[in-house]
Scaffold this motif. Sequence first.
Motif, short mmCIF file in Angstrom:
data_model
loop_
_atom_site.label_atom_id
_atom_site.label_comp_id
_atom_site.label_asym_id
_atom_site.label_seq_id
_atom_site.Cartn_x
_atom_site.Cartn_y
_atom_site.Cartn_z
N GLY A 107 35.51 17.90 45.46
CA GLY A 107 35.43 18.46 44.11
C GLY A 107 35.25 19.97 44.11
O GLY A 107 35.04 20.58 43.08
N THR A 108 35.35 20.55 45.31
CA THR A 108 35.27 22.00 45.39
C THR A 108 36.55 22.51 46.06
O THR A 108 36.93 22.02 47.12
CB THR A 108 34.06 22.43 46.24
OG1 THR A 108 32.89 21.89 45.65
CG2 THR A 108 33.94 23.95 46.28
N VAL A 109 37.20 23.46 45.43
CA VAL A 109 38.39 24.05 46.03
C VAL A 109 38.22 25.56 46.04
O VAL A 109 37.36 26.12 45.37
CB VAL A 109 39.67 23.67 45.25
CG1 VAL A 109 39.87 22.16 45.24
CG2 VAL A 109 39.62 24.21 43.84
N GLY A 110 39.05 26.20 46.86
CA GLY A 110 38.90 27.65 47.01
C GLY A 110 40.17 28.40 46.62
O GLY A 110 41.26 27.84 46.58
N PHE A 111 39.95 29.67 46.31
CA PHE A 111 41.07 30.57 46.05
C PHE A 111 40.79 31.87 46.79
O PHE A 111 39.72 32.47 46.65
CB PHE A 111 41.20 30.86 44.55
CG PHE A 111 42.27 31.87 44.23
CD1 PHE A 111 43.59 31.50 44.07
CD2 PHE A 111 41.94 33.22 44.09
CE1 PHE A 111 44.57 32.45 43.81
CE2 PHE A 111 42.91 34.18 43.82
CZ PHE A 111 44.23 33.79 43.67
N VAL A 112 41.74 32.31 47.63
CA VAL A 112 41.59 33.60 48.30
C VAL A 112 42.72 34.51 47.82
O VAL A 112 43.89 34.24 48.06
CB VAL A 112 41.66 33.45 49.83
CG1 VAL A 112 41.54 34.82 50.50
CG2 VAL A 112 40.56 32.53 50.32
N GLY A 113 42.33 35.53 47.12
CA GLY A 113 43.33 36.48 46.61
C GLY A 113 43.46 37.66 47.54
O GLY A 113 42.60 37.91 48.38
N GLY A 114 44.53 38.40 47.40
CA GLY A 114 44.71 39.62 48.20
C GLY A 114 43.97 40.76 47.53
O GLY A 114 42.77 40.69 47.28
N MET A 115 44.72 41.78 47.20
CA MET A 115 44.11 42.93 46.54
C MET A 115 43.69 42.54 45.13
O MET A 115 44.40 41.81 44.43
CB MET A 115 45.18 44.02 46.48
CG MET A 115 44.73 45.32 45.94
SD MET A 115 46.13 46.45 46.11
CE MET A 115 45.64 47.72 44.96
N ASP A 116 42.51 43.00 44.76
CA ASP A 116 41.95 42.60 43.48
C ASP A 116 42.63 43.35 42.33
O ASP A 116 42.20 44.44 41.94
CB ASP A 116 40.44 42.85 43.47
CG ASP A 116 39.79 42.24 42.24
OD1 ASP A 116 40.51 41.63 41.43
OD2 ASP A 116 38.57 42.38 42.11
N ILE A 117 43.70 42.76 41.80
CA ILE A 117 44.44 43.38 40.70
C ILE A 117 44.74 42.31 39.67
O ILE A 117 44.68 41.12 39.97
CB ILE A 117 45.77 44.01 41.20
CG1 ILE A 117 46.50 43.00 42.09
CG2 ILE A 117 45.52 45.31 41.91
CD1 ILE A 117 47.89 43.41 42.44
N PRO A 118 45.07 42.70 38.45
CA PRO A 118 45.34 41.71 37.41
C PRO A 118 46.39 40.68 37.83
O PRO A 118 46.27 39.50 37.51
CB PRO A 118 45.84 42.56 36.24
CG PRO A 118 45.18 43.88 36.44
CD PRO A 118 45.08 44.06 37.92
N LEU A 119 47.40 41.13 38.59
CA LEU A 119 48.45 40.21 39.00
C LEU A 119 47.87 39.02 39.78
O LEU A 119 48.26 37.87 39.57
CB LEU A 119 49.48 40.95 39.87
CG LEU A 119 50.61 40.08 40.42
CD1 LEU A 119 51.50 39.58 39.31
CD2 LEU A 119 51.43 40.87 41.43
N ILE A 120 46.94 39.30 40.67
CA ILE A 120 46.36 38.23 41.48
C ILE A 120 45.40 37.39 40.65
O ILE A 120 45.29 36.18 40.81
CB ILE A 120 45.68 38.84 42.73
CG1 ILE A 120 46.74 39.42 43.66
CG2 ILE A 120 44.86 37.80 43.48
CD1 ILE A 120 47.79 38.41 44.12
N ARG A 121 44.73 38.03 39.71
CA ARG A 121 43.86 37.26 38.80
C ARG A 121 44.70 36.27 37.99
O ARG A 121 44.24 35.20 37.62
CB ARG A 121 43.14 38.21 37.85
CG ARG A 121 42.31 39.22 38.62
CD ARG A 121 40.92 39.29 38.09
NE ARG A 121 40.09 39.98 39.07
CZ ARG A 121 38.81 39.77 39.22
NH1 ARG A 121 38.18 38.91 38.43
NH2 ARG A 121 38.13 40.43 40.12
#
Lengths: 321, 365, 306, 532
Positions: free
Chosen positions: C121-135
């Motif tokens: 019941g727990t999943v993860g998200f790893v984004g690259g550079m913190d920008i609106p596109l990745i959000r």
Amino acid sequence: MDFATIIELLDSAVRLGTPLLLACLAGLFSERAGIFDIGLEGKMLMAAFFSAAVAAVTGSAWLGLLAGIGGAMSLTLVHGLASITFRGNQLISGVAVNFLASGFTVLIAQSWFQQGGRTPQLSGNARFEPITLPGADAVKDVPVIGQIYDNLLSGHTILVYVAFAMVPLTWWVLFRTRFGLRLRAVGENPESVDTAGVSVIRLRYTAVAITGVLSGLAGTYLATGLAAGFVKEMTAGRGYIALAALIFAKWRPVPALGATMLFGLLEAISNRYPNIDLGVVNLPIQFMQAVPYILTVVILAGFIGKAIPPRAGGQPYVKER
Amino acid sequence: MEKTPKWIDVGLIPLLNLLIAFVISGIVVLLIGENPVQAIKVMIDGALGSPYGWGYTLFYATNFIFTGLAVAVAYHASQFNIGGEGQATLGGLGVALVCLAFPWPHWSIALLAAMIGGALFGAAWAAIPAYLQAKRGSHIVITTIMFNFIGASLLNYMLVNVLRPRGSMDPATARFPKSTYLPTFHDMPLIGQFFGKSVPANISFFIAVLACFLVWGLIWRTRLGYAIRAFGRSESAARYAGISPVKIVMAAMLISGALAGLMAINNVMGTGHRLVLNSVEGAGFIGIAVALMGRNHPFGVFLAALLFGFLYQGGGELALETTIPRELITVIQALVILFTGAFDNMLRAPIESFFVARANAKKEA
Amino acid sequence: EPAIIYDLGGKFDKSFNEAAFHGAKRWADETGGKYKELEMQSEAQREQALRKLAESGANPIVMTGFAFGDTLNQVAPDYPDTKFAIIDMVVDQPNVESVVFKEEQGSYLVGLMAGMASKTGTVGFVGGMDIPLIRKFACGYVQGVKAANPDAKVIQNMTGTTPAAWNDPVKGGEIAKAQISQGADVIYAAAGGTGIGVLQAAADGNILSIGVDSNQNYLHPGKVLTSMLKRVDTAVYNIFKEGTDIKPGIKVMGLGDDGVGVALDDNNKALVTPEMLKAVDQAKADIISGKVQVHDYMSDDSCPVK
Amino acid sequence: MSAADQTNAGRQATAALGAKEAATPAKVPAIELKGISKAFGTVQANKDIAIRVMPGAIHGIIGENGAGKSTLMSILYGFYKADKGEIWIKGKRTQIPDSQAAISAGIGMVFQHFKLVQNFTVLENIILGAEEGALLRPSLAKARKELKRLADEYELNVDPDEKIEELSVGHQQRVEILKALYRQADILILDEPTGVLTPDEADHLFRILDFLRKEGKTIILITHKLREIMEITDTVSVMRRGEMTATVKTSETSPEQLAELMVGRKVLLNVTKTKANPGDTVLEIEDLRVRDEDKVERLKGINLTIRAGEILGIAGVAGNGQSELLEVLGGFANGTGTIRVNGQDLDLTGKHSDGQSRRARGIAHVPEDRHHLGLILDFMAWENMIFGYHSDPAYQKNPLLMDNAGIIAHTASAMERFDVRPPIPTLPAKSFSGGNQQKIVLAREIERDPVLLLVGQPTRGVDIGAIEFIHKRIVELRDQGAAILLVSVELDEIFALSDRIAVMFDGQIMGERLPEDTNEKELGLMMAGVAT
Ligand SMILES: Nc1ncnc2c1ncn2[C@@H]1O[C@H](COP(=O)(O)OP(=O)(O)OP(=O)(O)O)[C@@H](O)[C@H]1O
Ligand SMILES: Nc1ncnc2c1ncn2[C@@H]1O[C@H](COP(=O)(O)OP(=O)(O)OP(=O)(O)O)[C@@H](O)[C@H]1O
Ligand SMILES: [Mg+2]
Ligand SMILES: [Mg+2]
């Protein structure tokens, strides 16, 4: 922060601190012998590339390790020639070594693998896999001790254990053996060694060769243990952080362990908590990344105990002007 | 005492070292299965074969003149300033802040203000290592290395958290107002007709050349330059003469940092017109090679900067026209530093002992 | 002769840029045509690279990545006879085609699968550079996860704030390990080259991962649940095919026109249950029909779910 | 068999040999050098040198600074490689490519500049290079025992666990001697061992040397001091400008003859000067104290005065605070206490305690060490001619730029006046010989008509002709009414120039004498701190 998180952070610190530790000990041998080495970054990078490349081709991490050591060694030879044989400027040589590695790795990687300066992904035996220490599974559920043993101590690659074993070994070699005595002497006053009938040149080459082996281990761990392959500039300043740790540790092996693990922990924390809100101030990630360097400057400034390098460090041994 | 003739020292030996560096680079090109002759042809064509190429070559050379002078000035005070990268980075911040601060009425006024801004920020970034060296004996090489990293983090913070315009995803400042754009070679009378609109070489080039003259005058014609050289040759003698080590180290490093910071008028204000991450692109380190090649003399620095400008532009073309990666120039650069710097004695020792032997023989006769 | 410039991650990032490369290559293979390509080395080179290509007569010129936006805005007017295309960014110039994707839709679908595949019941998200596109990726993903399991927890991390965040597999791996220790058993990496480290760590830790942009299922067969396809390859291929006839303006590619999607192949066949397939197909149809609205983070810079 | 064992065997063999041969007159030389030549760049340090040293003897080598004594011994010890020549040890042709070979051949050397590791203990320094095996522990244990034996046998007491940096110079020298003895050396070379010792310590050293000689060891002693040569050596060799000019039995020569052999002509150490005619007090020093970087007090309350037209000579063994005194006065060390020049206080700390401010007050300074202080060897003569005075308005063309052409012209004329050869202002300082370098410094400082001139070791390493010239100029300056403070380790020079003599020992003034009322013996006792 709960206990499990702390263990997890420390575990991450061990992984991230290991390449720093190996590189730091590498630098220690060289600088204790009077050869300054700002080329650790380059040696690690070279080792990272050659270990990954050979491991990718042969499928053997151990052959990769040999190649990694060979890669670092080739640059060590350059640095040794410059600083020992040709009595050149060790700092300039270090700068050159770093550039050489940075360009050469990509050039060769591109020529061998055509993947834009990467090696193929490593898998299976081409990587150093984590080792489960005996009994780790059994004690897993014992509170605290079990968790520490299973999560923190167990489950690292062989190179991590080698790195930790290198700390007491380095101490012992340096302070308990003939070789160590001579090594320290040649970094303090090479003339004393020369007039005692011991070859300064041979001693110094031996020292930088050890540097080559250890920085080779560092780079190999980076590419085949921590990551699974080489990408360009993958050392990302770790050689310089190792240098900083060496100064921080005042060129002593046991403090070197402390310094590198501290810097590893800082990296682990900034990975996990990009911004640390202390209530009063919000420490941005950029600050966390700069902390090792800032600490080193503070140490260098002598505000917290002065770091005095080996006395003959950085100067070529010249008898006749 | 007889000495080797000067032309050997400043001419022949550096050229031979350069030759070795190039020959080895050629071998590297062969090793990766490419044709070195073809490669050098592409580089020469791309960098010198057209006004377009020249425009870029001189643009890069401008950067390298500034950083090369920076290393050279510090070197005369026997300080190895390896922090040109960080100082130029901060210089960029200074220039950007000046350009964005105010709707400048004319580029010339903006340029003057930006020069002050860049120089001040660059000098400030050199000031702390210099102070620590002068007052507390902290090794300047290590502190300037550390300051390169701290500077990169600081710029990163400023661009991401402070200067990035709302809604922008780039870690970069806003565009500078048009009125701060510096005239490029294309905009200049007489030479403008040769250069296309896209050529980035700009008026900063001439400021760099001017800086060469000023540095030459400073080092060899002023009291401060005299004191810097005296201190650089013999610290103990300088103390005897009443030349304050603190003052000299500070002065030399501040001038050095200011020169590195000034580079930003070229790469930030002259082109780009906004501050991005890593706008220095290693020029601070190349300054070391340039100063080494140029034997720390402004004229030598100028020539070496042209050489590296050529390498940079030629290398870029190489990446575009052939399958040889751009990193080849990093290798060439490394080899140049290695042979003209660290391996200098390899050729110098035998050549000098040859001249000593000849001198001794003459004396006997 | 068309040309393409890759962003800092490099042509072989196994992800975004590599997808673009595949599009170009497909065009070359099919038509036998030739194209020019260039890889960026540093931020400061953008303008030179762009101008260089324009001067050399390449047309059209495609660039991958939002980071080219500002530079292109400057350069495009200087070459009115050259056509440019930019992916992931809108540049308002008469000779520029801007291609953007509805990443939130694709991310929603993989989120749905993650929610169903997760046992903890727990999943993860790893984004690259913190920008609106990745959000935007993250927000779509969370919406999908919650659609499958409203109680699910999503751990989100970004790799950094600079373009270096696209190319740091070691850091990606460390972040993934931290998420695993927090209980995540499916991790979605939307981080370019950094994602390679995430997928590796997930495979090492014996949990599932989700790739991005290109089909990354093959990287660790049986361990990558799926990949969120962003058809940059199709975009590039189309642009190359249209050549100088490309239409300036904004082109949006979403689920409806196969601009985004999920990757299903032999490598993840065993992982994708029939229920998952059904749910995905259903959601896809609902999104296209407008029955399900996936919130676009960039429309108001906020995400309704956490 | 370890190297130590080998030399041990060798030692016993020669000891036996020495004992037997003492009876027979035809001995094999312990050392014989033939045709040794060595050049450093264009400097021919040793030219075709031949020398024989008999076993069981103390053989002295004398010669001016730079004559090539240290070079020759370093060749024998394998530190430098000779360009040409042969080395014969105990009748056997021996190759000595490095110090290891020399040690194996039974040679030990105490260098002029000690070769010790400062932050190692005595014990660690002793075993360095002569360890028993790969591990340190047994070596250290053995060395500790051996050290105790040697200490008892030769009165060479040092604490084996003390760090070198904590030891006095005299004790450091003991460590060097112990190092050689520990390696079973039976040929011991000492390069200017007494330069850094008080007469008392020197006496102790000579007792030890005598003892070693009786044991059959061969000793080579380099010194400048004729008195020591006459006192202890059996034979003596004289070197001049890289050549061996003579080897004589000590009993068959005289100091005068040796001095002549050393410099190549009769020595005239008498300066013709009139009696001083002192005027007002120029320099007053009260309770001057100086600490070095390690916070050790180097000047412990100095009180001195000098009047106009008077030369005050400071005698003393090097290292007793003379350098610090000059440094404080010259403005490059900080101190406490009072210094007045013409009644006005000098700053002893802070930014007005630098060389510039001192020069502004009319204090000129010919420093002890022209290579490290007085000159910048890479600078040209004209640049050196204004060194320290470079901010003088006379040398500026305008507020921005210096008047280089004017300075060159000024330098050319000063070089003529001071007979600097060659008189070329654009030659770098390093291209001039020692004497001519000193003349450049002197010209710069004297021609400024200082109120107070500080002179340290004015004729160190300077040839006899130049010495006369320099002495003459110093006396001339006195006669023009300058106050002069002269520091010299050469008692002859002190006697020749001074109007009054003060003796320094351990950072204090032991007392003052008039040259006509004292003699070398009395001063020697004061220099050793045993008399006031
Ligand atoms: N390592 C060296 N490199 C270059 N030149 C040297 C070196 N050592 C000595 N010389 C030169 O060789 C000459 C002889 O020097 P040496 O040290 O042998 O003289 P010395 O007789 O021992 O003098 P002193 O009495 O001052 O000790 C001098 O001109 C000196 O400058
Ligand atoms: N260490 C050194 N490095 C370079 N050159 C030196 C060195 N020592 C001496 N020389 C040069 O060698 C030559 C001879 O030097 P030296 O000091 O032996 O002169 P000298 O003949 O003794 O003259 P003087 O009697 O005036 O001292 C001079 O030209 C001097 O500059
Ligand atoms: Mg000597
Ligand atoms: Mg001399």
